[in-house]
Design a protein around this motif. Sequence first.
Motif, PDB file in Angstrom:
ATOM      1  N   LEU A  10      21.595  44.481  47.177  1.00  0.00           N
ATOM      2  CA  LEU A  10      20.463  44.116  48.006  1.00  0.00           C
ATOM      3  C   LEU A  10      20.844  44.179  49.483  1.00  0.00           C
ATOM      4  N   PRO A  11      19.859  44.406  50.352  1.00  0.00           N
ATOM      5  CA  PRO A  11      20.161  44.684  51.758  1.00  0.00           C
ATOM      6  C   PRO A  11      20.580  43.478  52.597  1.00  0.00           C
ATOM      7  N   ASP A  12      20.218  42.254  52.189  1.00  0.00           N
ATOM      8  CA  ASP A  12      20.586  41.099  53.003  1.00  0.00           C
ATOM      9  C   ASP A  12      20.675  39.845  52.140  1.00  0.00           C
ATOM     10  N   ARG A  13      21.201  38.798  52.748  1.00  0.00           N
ATOM     11  CA  ARG A  13      21.435  37.558  52.013  1.00  0.00           C
ATOM     12  C   ARG A  13      20.133  36.928  51.513  1.00  0.00           C
ATOM     13  N   ASP A  14      19.104  36.930  52.347  1.00  0.00           N
ATOM     14  CA  ASP A  14      17.830  36.338  51.932  1.00  0.00           C
ATOM     15  C   ASP A  14      17.282  37.025  50.687  1.00  0.00           C
ATOM     16  N   ALA A  15      17.335  38.353  50.678  1.00  0.00           N
ATOM     17  CA  ALA A  15      16.858  39.105  49.518  1.00  0.00           C
ATOM     18  C   ALA A  15      17.692  38.769  48.283  1.00  0.00           C
ATOM     19  N   ALA A  16      19.004  38.664  48.451  1.00  0.00           N
ATOM     20  CA  ALA A  16      19.885  38.343  47.327  1.00  0.00           C
ATOM     21  C   ALA A  16      19.574  36.964  46.764  1.00  0.00           C
ATOM     22  N   GLU A  17      19.374  35.987  47.642  1.00  0.00           N
ATOM     23  CA  GLU A  17      19.070  34.636  47.180  1.00  0.00           C
ATOM     24  C   GLU A  17      17.716  34.570  46.481  1.00  0.00           C
ATOM     25  N   ALA A  39      31.089  44.055  52.310  1.00  0.00           N
ATOM     26  CA  ALA A  39      31.103  44.799  53.570  1.00  0.00           C
ATOM     27  C   ALA A  39      31.947  46.056  53.403  1.00  0.00           C
ATOM     28  N   LEU A  40      31.582  47.076  54.126  1.00  0.00           N
ATOM     29  CA  LEU A  40      32.386  48.285  54.140  1.00  0.00           C
ATOM     30  C   LEU A  40      33.729  47.970  54.788  1.00  0.00           C
ATOM     31  N   ALA A  41      34.763  48.646  54.381  1.00  0.00           N
ATOM     32  CA  ALA A  41      36.097  48.398  54.922  1.00  0.00           C
ATOM     33  C   ALA A  41      36.086  48.477  56.444  1.00  0.00           C
ATOM     34  N   GLY A  42      36.605  47.439  57.086  1.00  0.00           N
ATOM     35  CA  GLY A  42      36.689  47.420  58.539  1.00  0.00           C
ATOM     36  C   GLY A  42      35.423  46.986  59.238  1.00  0.00           C
ATOM     37  N   GLU A  43      34.369  46.685  58.504  1.00  0.00           N
ATOM     38  CA  GLU A  43      33.094  46.286  59.113  1.00  0.00           C
ATOM     39  C   GLU A  43      32.947  44.769  59.069  1.00  0.00           C
ATOM     40  N   ASP A  44      32.751  44.163  60.224  1.00  0.00           N
ATOM     41  CA  ASP A  44      32.538  42.717  60.285  1.00  0.00           C
ATOM     42  C   ASP A  44      31.082  42.370  60.556  1.00  0.00           C
ATOM     43  N   ASP A  45      30.314  43.325  60.998  1.00  0.00           N
ATOM     44  CA  ASP A  45      28.925  43.093  61.355  1.00  0.00           C
ATOM     45  C   ASP A  45      28.103  42.830  60.097  1.00  0.00           C
ATOM     46  N   ALA A  46      27.383  41.725  60.088  1.00  0.00           N
ATOM     47  CA  ALA A  46      26.569  41.369  58.913  1.00  0.00           C
ATOM     48  C   ALA A  46      25.520  42.421  58.608  1.00  0.00           C
ATOM     49  N   ALA A  49      26.636  44.935  56.013  1.00  0.00           N
ATOM     50  CA  ALA A  49      27.002  44.427  54.693  1.00  0.00           C
ATOM     51  C   ALA A  49      25.866  44.620  53.696  1.00  0.00           C
ATOM     52  N   GLN A  50      26.259  44.694  52.448  1.00  0.00           N
ATOM     53  CA  GLN A  50      25.304  44.652  51.348  1.00  0.00           C
ATOM     54  C   GLN A  50      25.588  43.357  50.600  1.00  0.00           C
ATOM     55  N   TRP A  51      24.596  42.872  49.911  1.00  0.00           N
ATOM     56  CA  TRP A  51      24.755  41.655  49.129  1.00  0.00           C
ATOM     57  C   TRP A  51      24.594  42.010  47.665  1.00  0.00           C
ATOM     58  N   LEU A  52      25.521  41.549  46.860  1.00  0.00           N
ATOM     59  CA  LEU A  52      25.522  41.843  45.431  1.00  0.00           C
ATOM     60  C   LEU A  52      25.116  40.604  44.653  1.00  0.00           C
ATOM     61  N   VAL A  53      24.261  40.807  43.677  1.00  0.00           N
ATOM     62  CA  VAL A  53      23.913  39.754  42.733  1.00  0.00           C
ATOM     63  C   VAL A  53      24.548  40.169  41.412  1.00  0.00           C
ATOM     64  N   LEU A  54      25.532  39.384  40.976  1.00  0.00           N
ATOM     65  CA  LEU A  54      26.269  39.687  39.749  1.00  0.00           C
ATOM     66  C   LEU A  54      25.676  38.881  38.610  1.00  0.00           C
ATOM     67  N   LEU A  55      25.329  39.576  37.547  1.00  0.00           N
ATOM     68  CA  LEU A  55      24.587  38.977  36.447  1.00  0.00           C
ATOM     69  C   LEU A  55      25.257  39.332  35.126  1.00  0.00           C
ATOM     70  N   ARG A  56      25.662  38.323  34.386  1.00  0.00           N
ATOM     71  CA  ARG A  56      26.265  38.555  33.070  1.00  0.00           C
ATOM     72  C   ARG A  56      25.157  38.723  32.032  1.00  0.00           C
ATOM     73  N   ASP A  57      25.408  39.642  31.099  1.00  0.00           N
ATOM     74  CA  ASP A  57      24.428  39.927  30.040  1.00  0.00           C
ATOM     75  C   ASP A  57      25.188  40.159  28.741  1.00  0.00           C
ATOM     76  N   GLU A  58      25.882  39.126  28.289  1.00  0.00           N
ATOM     77  CA  GLU A  58      26.734  39.251  27.108  1.00  0.00           C
ATOM     78  C   GLU A  58      25.963  39.630  25.849  1.00  0.00           C
ATOM     79  N   GLU A  59      24.720  39.229  25.776  1.00  0.00           N
ATOM     80  CA  GLU A  59      23.909  39.535  24.593  1.00  0.00           C
ATOM     81  C   GLU A  59      23.215  40.885  24.719  1.00  0.00           C
ATOM     82  N   GLU A  60      23.413  41.551  25.853  1.00  0.00           N
ATOM     83  CA  GLU A  60      22.821  42.872  26.125  1.00  0.00           C
ATOM     84  C   GLU A  60      21.317  42.882  25.865  1.00  0.00           C
TER      85      GLU A  60
END
Length: 81
Positions: A10-17, A39-46, A49-60
């Motif tokens: 997702l493009p930003d923290r608000d969208a991720a939340e 964040a891309l390597a060497g990038e400090d600017d927010a 950055a991309q925001w990742l939402v990690l979701l487990r789906d053990e039952e598929e």
Amino acid sequence: MSDVRHVLVLPDRDAAEEAAQALGERFGVREEPRIVRDALAGEDDAEDAQWLVLLRDEEERLDAAALDEFAGEWEGWREEP
């Protein structure tokens, strides 16, 4: 059980939340997704950055195409494993 995980990019923290909250309502996700800043390597600017939402789906039980469409509502996408 398998170790299936979905990653929504997702493009930003608000969208991720917002997406992480909506996952429970839309897909009945029981476990709270993790939100991670990627964040891309060497990038400090927010803005670079991309925001990742990690979701487990053990039952598929989650449909990959539906998750991709869901992430698209916030101008994001589902990362292919």
